[in-house]
Design a protein around this motif. Structure first.
Motif, mmCIF file in Angstrom:
data_model
loop_
_atom_site.group_PDB
_atom_site.id
_atom_site.type_symbol
_atom_site.label_atom_id
_atom_site.label_comp_id
_atom_site.label_asym_id
_atom_site.label_seq_id
_atom_site.Cartn_x
_atom_site.Cartn_y
_atom_site.Cartn_z
ATOM 1 N N LEU A 79 -13.903 23.257 -13.204
ATOM 2 C CA LEU A 79 -15.079 24.176 -13.065
ATOM 3 C C LEU A 79 -15.235 24.044 -11.663
ATOM 4 C CD1 LEU A 79 -17.253 22.560 -15.895
ATOM 5 C CD2 LEU A 79 -15.975 24.666 -15.969
ATOM 6 N N SER A 80 -14.948 23.012 -10.816
ATOM 7 C CA SER A 80 -15.410 23.089 -9.536
ATOM 8 C C SER A 80 -14.158 23.076 -8.434
ATOM 9 C CB SER A 80 -16.128 21.962 -9.032
ATOM 10 O OG SER A 80 -15.639 20.913 -9.401
ATOM 11 N N ALA A 81 -12.946 23.395 -8.941
ATOM 12 C CA ALA A 81 -11.712 23.147 -8.417
ATOM 13 C C ALA A 81 -11.336 24.164 -7.431
ATOM 14 C CB ALA A 81 -10.580 22.818 -9.455
ATOM 15 N N PRO A 82 -11.168 24.076 -6.256
ATOM 16 C CA PRO A 82 -10.552 25.238 -5.288
ATOM 17 C C PRO A 82 -9.126 25.649 -6.053
ATOM 18 C CG PRO A 82 -10.442 23.104 -4.208
ATOM 19 C CD PRO A 82 -11.166 22.932 -5.442
ATOM 20 N N ALA A 83 -8.914 26.784 -5.902
ATOM 21 C CA ALA A 83 -7.513 27.230 -6.484
ATOM 22 C C ALA A 83 -6.676 28.143 -5.707
ATOM 23 C CB ALA A 83 -7.789 28.229 -7.600
ATOM 24 N N ALA A 84 -5.570 27.998 -5.766
ATOM 25 C CA ALA A 84 -4.724 28.994 -4.916
ATOM 26 C C ALA A 84 -4.689 30.219 -5.345
ATOM 27 C CB ALA A 84 -3.041 28.521 -5.247
#
Length: 346
Positions: free
Chosen positions: A189-194
């Motif tokens: 839910l809070s993950a930075p993503a490529a």
């Protein structure tokens, strides 16, 4: 005409005011009339007004960033560009080609190859790259890899769940086997993503939790001869705070020499990278993370006698120094503390 002072640029120094001070001290120790340019995109950050000259740069993902950076380097004839921000480093070394463009003009840009820079930003890829050069690292799978998680669960009791593309231990949780999938869902839910898309389970990694004590290791390579190991500095972590070492004790770096040599050679290392290592009761060292920059653990070895800023300047300005820069006293305990300074007025 008055000669320009010797110049380096530190970008995104943030709260690392000590790094600016130590480069100033290194200039003095070498008898060089030098200055530290600090470049920030936030003019009220802790470091923005702390340099000998402060300049604003657009954020690394702004279309004007590259042009403004190249202009700043040319204006001051800077010999070294250092960034302390993981996302800026990805842009400079991988996404834009700016690192190579600067090197072609004679500017030293510490770091690793583009492939390793990308790998350091992707914890799943990093684990695969370390395994490929036979550097021990914990078994690591994507949070979306159900089969891989099941296989890990059959071999271990505790697991580390964290953001795959995170920085500063973001999303980190230690959980039991029956909590892994829930922890992955919550971390996503809070993950930075490529690519800027919303975080998914694939933007989270799951690792076997390693036994033993945690160490911070600085691996230093020549700034002018990529892949050539110049020094190894180490400390045992005593206490962590907000994903950064808060208290540590300096230790002998010899047990980390072999993995340091392997990483330096494979990554085409120039300058300093910060490596997190677990050592088990049998003395086996396993790498869990690599930060290709000055990390939060470097101050502990600097205060014990090491001096990487001195080494950087000696390489940039072709001044010979003895090996004292990578020597330090063992058993020195240091702890961080808070300070504050006025950075602007509205």
């Amino acid at each position: 005409m008055t000669a320009k002072p010797a110049t380096i640029i530190i970008s995104s120094a943030g709260r690392r005011l000590y790094l600016i001070d130590w480069f100033r001290e290194a200039f003095d120790a070498l008898g060089i009339d030098g200055r530290v340019i600090v470049a920030e995109n936030d003019p009220t950050s802790s470091s923005a007004s702390y340099g000998d000259v402060g300049r604003s740069l657009p954020k690394y993902d702004d279309p004007d960033y590259g042009r403004e950076l190249m202009s700043l380097v040319a204006e001051f004839d800077a010999k070294i560009l250092i960034s302390a921000n993981d996302y800026e480093l990805i842009h400079v070394h991988v996404n834009s080609g700016l690192a190579n463009s600067l090197r072609e003009t004679g500017v030293l840009v510490p770091g690793v190859s583009a492939a390793w820079q990308a790998g350091c930003a992707d914890k799943l890829q990093m684990a695969q790259m370390l395994a490929a050069i036979e550097v021990p690292t914990p078994a690591t799978v994507s949070g979306a890899d159900d089969q891989g998680i099941d296989e890990l669960s059959a071999r271990a009791d505790e697991f580390v769940v964290k953001h795959r593309f995170g920085s500063g231990s973001s999303g980190l949780r230690v959980v039991s086997a029956d909590q892994v999938r829930q922890a992955v869902t919550e971390a996503a839910l809070s993950a930075p993503a490529a690519g800027g898309h919303p975080g998914t389970r694939d933007d989270v990694v799951v690792q076997s939790k390693l036994p033993g004590a945690e160490y911070g290791v600085d691996i230093i390579g020549s700034l002018t001869d990529g892949g050539m190991l110049s020094g190894v500095l180490a400390r045992r972590k005593v206490r962590m705070r907000a994903g950064e070492t808060d208290k540590a004790v300096t230790v002998d770096a010899a047990p980390f020499a072999r993995i340091s040599e392997l990483i330096a050679g494979a990554s085409d290392l120039t300058g300093l990278i910060d490596v997190d290592v677990f050592v088990d009761d049998f003395g086996e060292a396993s790498v869990i993370d690599i930060n290709p920059r000055f990390g939060g653990g470097y101050p502990f070895v600097h205060l014990a006698g090491a001096d990487v800023p001195l080494y950087y300047l000696s390489q940039a300005f072709d001044i010979e120094v003895d090996e004292c820069w990578n020597k330090y006293e063992l058993g020195v305990v240091s702890a961080k503390y808070e300070s504050i300074r006025v950075t602007g007025q509205v």
